[in-house]
Design a protein around this motif. Structure first.
Motif, mmCIF file in Angstrom:
data_model
loop_
_atom_site.group_PDB
_atom_site.id
_atom_site.type_symbol
_atom_site.label_atom_id
_atom_site.label_comp_id
_atom_site.label_asym_id
_atom_site.label_seq_id
_atom_site.Cartn_x
_atom_site.Cartn_y
_atom_site.Cartn_z
ATOM 1 N N VAL A 9 0.818 -1.222 0.000
ATOM 2 C CA VAL A 9 0.000 0.000 0.000
ATOM 3 C C VAL A 9 0.847 1.265 0.000
ATOM 4 O O VAL A 9 0.350 2.362 -0.248
ATOM 5 N N ALA A 10 2.115 1.126 0.312
ATOM 6 C CA ALA A 10 3.069 2.241 0.242
ATOM 7 C C ALA A 10 4.464 1.614 0.268
ATOM 8 O O ALA A 10 4.611 0.431 0.597
ATOM 9 N N ALA A 11 5.438 2.412 -0.121
ATOM 10 C CA ALA A 11 6.817 1.903 -0.101
ATOM 11 C C ALA A 11 7.718 2.913 0.598
ATOM 12 O O ALA A 11 7.559 4.126 0.433
ATOM 13 N N LEU A 12 8.635 2.388 1.393
ATOM 14 C CA LEU A 12 9.665 3.214 2.038
ATOM 15 C C LEU A 12 11.013 2.644 1.615
ATOM 16 O O LEU A 12 11.271 1.455 1.788
ATOM 17 N N VAL A 13 11.841 3.516 1.047
ATOM 18 C CA VAL A 13 13.084 3.044 0.440
ATOM 19 C C VAL A 13 14.265 3.623 1.205
ATOM 20 O O VAL A 13 14.326 4.839 1.453
ATOM 21 N N ARG A 14 15.193 2.758 1.573
ATOM 22 C CA ARG A 14 16.417 3.190 2.242
ATOM 23 C C ARG A 14 17.155 4.200 1.364
ATOM 24 O O ARG A 14 17.316 3.994 0.157
ATOM 25 N N ILE A 60 1.425 3.929 -5.763
ATOM 26 C CA ILE A 60 1.339 4.013 -4.290
ATOM 27 C C ILE A 60 2.352 5.045 -3.788
ATOM 28 O O ILE A 60 3.370 5.303 -4.440
ATOM 29 N N PRO A 61 2.072 5.658 -2.652
ATOM 30 C CA PRO A 61 2.994 6.676 -2.116
ATOM 31 C C PRO A 61 4.356 6.048 -1.788
ATOM 32 O O PRO A 61 4.411 4.895 -1.345
ATOM 33 N N VAL A 62 5.403 6.824 -2.005
ATOM 34 C CA VAL A 62 6.748 6.298 -1.778
ATOM 35 C C VAL A 62 7.651 7.403 -1.241
ATOM 36 O O VAL A 62 7.636 8.529 -1.726
ATOM 37 N N ALA A 63 8.421 7.056 -0.232
ATOM 38 C CA ALA A 63 9.342 8.022 0.393
ATOM 39 C C ALA A 63 10.630 7.307 0.773
ATOM 40 O O ALA A 63 10.669 6.078 0.875
ATOM 41 N N SER A 64 11.664 8.101 0.963
ATOM 42 C CA SER A 64 12.914 7.526 1.466
ATOM 43 C C SER A 64 12.909 7.583 2.989
ATOM 44 O O SER A 64 12.251 8.429 3.589
ATOM 45 N N ILE A 65 13.641 6.658 3.586
ATOM 46 C CA ILE A 65 13.925 6.694 5.020
ATOM 47 C C ILE A 65 15.442 6.627 5.180
ATOM 48 O O ILE A 65 16.156 6.383 4.214
ATOM 49 N N THR A 66 15.941 6.856 6.374
ATOM 50 C CA THR A 66 17.395 6.837 6.542
ATOM 51 C C THR A 66 17.919 5.395 6.577
ATOM 52 O O THR A 66 17.170 4.449 6.850
ATOM 53 N N VAL A 67 19.195 5.258 6.297
ATOM 54 C CA VAL A 67 19.854 3.957 6.399
ATOM 55 C C VAL A 67 19.642 3.377 7.800
ATOM 56 O O VAL A 67 19.294 2.194 7.964
ATOM 57 N N GLU A 68 19.828 4.224 8.799
ATOM 58 C CA GLU A 68 19.715 3.770 10.186
ATOM 59 C C GLU A 68 18.317 3.223 10.486
ATOM 60 O O GLU A 68 18.168 2.197 11.161
ATOM 61 N N ASP A 69 17.294 3.939 10.001
ATOM 62 C CA ASP A 69 15.930 3.505 10.295
ATOM 63 C C ASP A 69 15.558 2.248 9.510
ATOM 64 O O ASP A 69 14.809 1.405 10.014
ATOM 65 N N ALA A 70 16.080 2.127 8.286
ATOM 66 C CA ALA A 70 15.827 0.902 7.513
ATOM 67 C C ALA A 70 16.408 -0.304 8.250
ATOM 68 O O ALA A 70 15.778 -1.358 8.361
ATOM 69 N N ARG A 71 17.608 -0.135 8.751
ATOM 70 C CA ARG A 71 18.239 -1.227 9.500
ATOM 71 C C ARG A 71 17.479 -1.536 10.786
ATOM 72 O O ARG A 71 17.367 -2.691 11.192
ATOM 73 N N PHE A 72 17.003 -0.496 11.443
ATOM 74 C CA PHE A 72 16.226 -0.653 12.677
ATOM 75 C C PHE A 72 14.967 -1.492 12.401
ATOM 76 O O PHE A 72 14.673 -2.460 13.112
#
Lengths: 500, 500
Positions: free
Chosen positions: A203-208, A232-244
C-alpha cells in the motif's frame, strides 16, 4: 510535446541513476596518433598555462566559488517548475550578458512541477517513535488521514519475489532495506520500488536512502511508476531507520507505521535552458558543448548537484573571453533545466536542435561533483580517447591527467554520448558525492575554492583545445559499447508512465 | 536537596563540556615501581588472557553489541524525567539480576524534567527559508506566536563585547557562529551563549552546533542561565546555517528570523542510579567503581552517548562472574541517571555516599565513546600512573596499552578524579565522537561489535586487577593538578542558577 516529453522523462529515470558506475573501463594504452597531431596538441601548452595561471593564481582565483556561493545563498534550492528556478535563470542570463558572452538566451522547455507537501511518519508499534521520511519525486499522496499499515521489510526485489515474502506483502507498507553497492546498482530500489511493492499488493513503499554514508540523512530523488501498476505513495527513510526496522522484523516484532505524504503533482511549467557562447572564429556552426544543470532538489541548496558543474561550465566561457581566447569552433554553454525530474531540459533541447546535432563536435558535462579534479571520463572511439589522453597530459601541473573510458558517460549528455557523439564528464575525487547527494547537506560547505579553480582550468582548457584543433574530433564506433545509448535503451525497453 | 542539587547541576554544565580536552599530558616515563609489584601485576597475564579470550573469541564475542542493540531498539532515547528512562532502568535491573550479580538495586535521586515541544524557525529576510533548530536543555519557551527579530551574527564572545557589535545587539536574535576548536573550548557558546546574548539585550540566541563534522546535523546539549540575567530562548542551528547567516551579514544583508520554541521545564522527577556488584572476597568494603550513564538526549538513541560506555561497564561484571573471577575488593557498577542534565545522578550519589568515599579505591567511567580502545586516560599520582602503565602492558594483544594523564578525567567521575580519588576514563579512537554527539545520528550504527568486545576486555581486566592487587591503589597528589577538581572549581567560581 509535453506528453512525449513526459514519456521520455520517465524513461530516463534509470539513466539518471546510471551516473558514476560507468567509469570502470580504460582505453587501450597503445595510442598511435600522427606526430603532427601530437605536436599540435602540445602546442597548446602555453595557452593551457595561461588558463591555469588565471584560474589558479590570477584574476579568477576563487571566483567560481565566490560566484557559486552568492548564487546559492541568493536562491537556495531551484526546483523544476518553481518561480525561484526561473528567477535564478533570469539572474544567470544577466550574469552571462554582463560577462560579455555571445548569443546569451534562454530556450523554453516544459518541465514537471511536483511539489512536496506535509510529510510525516510514525512507527506506532512496537514502540511509538517518529520515522523521518522524504517523499520521492512524483510520489502520489496518501489520503489526508495517512496510511496506517503493518510493515514488511525486504532486502531486495529478489527477496520480495520469494513466496514467503510475497504472500505477506499484501496490504503492507513495503520497506526496501537494500545495502548500498554502487549508486547505479542501488538506485533501482528508489526508481522502481513503488511499482515493485504495488505489484505485490503493497500500500506504500519506504526506500532506504541511496548513500554510502549516513548521519541519519534523508536522500530524495526521482522514481517512476510503471504503466499498468497501481501508484502508491513512496518516500525515502534513513539507512539507520531501515536497519532498525529490519532488526525488529528479524526478531519477529509486529511493526505498524503511519505514513502521511501530501505531495501535489501539478501541471508542467515552462522553464528554460540557459545558453551562452564564445562564437567560433572559423567554423562557428561547429559546437563544443560544456554543461551542467541549474535546477536542483528542494532539500539542500544544489551547490554540489549541480551548482559546481554548472558554474565551472559557464565560467569556462568567461575565462576564455577574458583571456581573449576565441577558438575556431563555437564553445557553447548550456545550463540545463529540469535535470532532476528526468533530464527534461536536455530532452527538449535535443528535440529542438535535432538538425544541428551533426555539428556537435564534442559534448561535455560536469554533474558528478566538483571535488579535486582527476581528468575526464569520456565516451569516444580509440582515436578520440588517444586525443583526450594527449590533451590531458597538459593538465599535469594540476594533477588531472587521467582519461577513463565510460561507454555512455554523463547524465544530461548521455542522450548523445555512447550514441555516436563523443563527449566527456569531469572525473573527480567524488568519493563523498553520495554523502550529500539529494540531501539537505548539499550546501556550499561541500565545495572547495581550489577544487573549483582546478576544475575550471581543466574544463576551459579541454573545451578550448577541442574547439580549436585543426582536426574535427573523430566520431568513431565507441569501443565495447554493447549498451549503445542507455537513454535509447531505456526508451525502448521500459514502458513507463509518469505521475501525471 | 533538590535546590542544592539544582545549583550543583548547573554548576557542572561547564564541566560536562570539559570532556575530551583534558587528555593532552603524559606522565613522566621514568617509573620505578618495586620489582615485587611489577611481578604481581604481570602475574595477572593468564587472567587477562582468559578475559580477552572470552570477550574476543569466546562466549561473550559480540554479546555487548547484541545486548546494546536490543536495549536501544527497545527503548530508544532515555531522557531525564521520562517514564521511558525509568522503564529502561527497570529492564536493566532485571538483566543485572538475571546475570547473577550482587547487590542489584536502584538508588533514587531527583532529576530535571525538561521537555522539548514544538520547535520551528524561519529566515524571513532576505529570503524565506526554513531554519532547522534544536532547543538546548533548560531553554525557556518563546511566546506562542514566536519571536521575530533581526539577527546579529558574532563569531565569539569577544566579538560580541566589541562596541560595534554590542551596540547592535539590543532586540536582536544573537547567532553564535564560533568555529569548532575542541569540544571543551567550543562548548562554552552552547553552555553560556543565552546569558551572554541576554546581557547585551539579545531576545534569543542561536548557537552553532558543537561538532567537527556536519551533514546539516543539529546537536543539542545542556546550557545554563546565569543568575541575575534575563532568560532568553536558545537553540542550536547547523554549522552550515550558521555560516550562511554569517555570509549574509558580511554582505550587509538585513536578516530577520522567526523562532518558536515551545519547551516546558517541569518539576524534577525521581529517577535511579542503577547499581550492581561483584562483592569482594577479602575487602568487600573497598570499591573499584565502573560506570557509564543510562540516560540520553531525546534525539538519537544514546547508543554511543552513553549506551556503549554503560554496557561495557555492567558487562564487565557479567564477564567476571561468568569466569568465576572474584577480586579481593568489590567491583561496583553504577549506571548513572541524569548525566545529560548536569550530572544529576552522580551528584545525588556523591551526597548519599559521602561516608563511603574513603573506601573508593579507583573510579572508572566510559563516556567518550566506545570506538577502538587505545588504553586509559587517568587521573592519578606518579606511582598510580606507573601502576596503570604496567597493567596496560597486559593489553598488548588488543593494542590498547596507552596511558594518558588527564588531571580531572571523565564526566560523572570528575566529581572525584583530580580531587584525590584516582580514576580513569576509556581512551579510544574517538575522532568521530562529536560527529554524532547529542544528535539524531547517535544510533547503534555508530557502534562496532569488535570495538565493544575490546573495550569490554580492557574494562573488565583493569577493574579486576585494581580490585585484586595486594596494594591499595595509591592516593597521591595529582601531578600538575593546578586545576584541582573542575567540579569544585565550577561550584566556587560560577554563580549560576538553573532553569526552574
Amino acid at each position: 510535446m509535453v506528453v512525449a516529453t513526459c514519456l521520455l522523462v520517465l524513461a530516463v529515470l534509470l539513466l539518471t541513476g546510471a551516473k558514476s558506475n560507468i567509469t570502470n573501463n580504460k582505453i587501450d594504452d597503445a595510442c598511435n596518433l600522427p606526430d603532427d597531431l601530437i605536436k599540435e596538441i602540445r602546442s597548446y601548452e602555453p595557452i593551457v598555462e595561461k588558463i591555469i595561471g588565471a584560474t589558479m593564481n590570477g584574476k579568477f582565483k576563487g571566483a567560481t566559488y565566490n560566484e557559486l556561493t552568492k548564487f546559492v545563498d541568493k536562491f537556495g534550492p531551484r526546483v523544476s517548475g518553481t518561480k525561484n528556478l526561473e528567477d535564478s535563470i533570469d539572474h544567470m542570463l544577466d550574469l552571462l550578458k554582463k560577462n560579455n558572452l555571445d548569443n546569451v538566451h534562454g530556450e523554453e522547455v516544459q518541465v514537471p512541477h511536483w511539489v512536496r507537501g506535509e510529510e510525516e511518519a510514525w512507527i506506532l508499534e512496537p514502540r511509538l517513535t517518529n520515522l523521518p521520511v522524504l517523499g520521492l519525486g512524483f510520489s502520489v499522496s496518501t489520503p489526508e488521514e495517512g496510511i496506517t499499515a503493518e510493515v514488511l521489510v525486504v532486502k531486495s526485489f529478489e527477496e520480495l519475489n520469494q513466496s514467503n515474502f510475497t504472500e505477506k506483502a499484501k496490504g503492507k507498507i513495503i520497506v526496501f532495506n537494500n545495502d548500498y553497492v554502487t549508486y547505479g546498482v542501488s538506485v533501482k530500489y528508489r526508481s522502481l520500488g513503488a511499482s515493485r511493492a504495488a505489484e505485490k499488493g503493497g500500500v506504500a513503499a519506504l526506500v532506504r536512502s541511496v548513500t554510502n554514508y549516513s548521519q541519519r540523512t534523508l536522500h530524495t530523488g526521482m522514481q517512476s511508476y510503471e504503466s499498468g501498476v497501481r501508484k502508491i505513495p513512496v518516500a525515502s527513510i534513513t539507512v539507520e531507520d531501515a536497519r532498525f526496522l529490519q532488526r525488529l522484523q528479524d526478531r519477529g516484532e509486529k511493526i505498524v507505521v503511519k505514513l502521511k505524504l501530501m505531495n501535489v503533482n501539478n501541471k508542467p511549467k515552462t522553464s528554460r535552458n540557459t545558453v551562452s557562447e564564445i562564437k567560433g572564429s572559423q567554423k562557428p556552426e561547429k559546437v563544443v558543448l560544456v554543461s551542467g544543470h541549474l535546477d536542483s532538489w528542494d532539500v539542500g541548496n544544489g551547490a554540489m548537484d549541480d551548482g559546481g558543474g554548472a558554474f565551472i561550465s559557464w565560467y569556462s566561457l568567461v575565462v576564455l573571453r577574458a583571456l581573449n581566447l576565441t577558438p575556431k569552433r563555437t564553445v557553447r554553454c548550456v545550463l540545463w533545466t529540469g535535470e532532476e525530474f528526468g533530464l527534461t531540459g536536455v530532452i527538449g533541447y535535443n528535440a529542438t536542435h535535432a538538425n544541428e546535432l551533426d555539428n556537435f563536435t564534442f559534448v561535455m558535462e560536469s554533474d558528478e561533483g566538483t571535488f579535486t579534479p582527476q581528468g575526464l571520463v569520456y565516451s569516444a572511439g580509440k582515436q578520440g580517447g588517444c586525443i583526450l589522453q594527449e590533451v590531458l597530459k597538459l593538465m599535469a601541473s594540476i594533477n588531472a591527467t587521467r582519461a577513463e573510458y565510460g561507454a555512455s558517460c554523463g547524465s544530461d549528455i548521455s542522450i548523445w554520448t555512447g550514441n555516436g557523439i563523443p563527449g566527456a564528464s569531469l572525473l573527480n575525487d567524488a568519493e563523498k558525492y553520495f554523502w550529500y547527494h539529494h540531501s539537505a547537506a548539499d550546501t556550499i560547505d561541500v565545495e572547495n575554492p581550489d577544487d573549483l579553480d582546478k576544475g575550471l582550468a581543466l574544463w576551459a582548457s579541454v573545451a578550448y583545445i577541442i574547439a580549436d584543433l585543426s582536426l574535427e574530433f573523430p566520431r568513431e564506433r565507441v569501443p565495447d559499447s554493447i549498451e549503445g545509448s542507455l537513454l535509447l535503451k531505456a526508451l525502448n525497453h521500459h514502458k513507463v508512465s509518469n505521475g501525471n
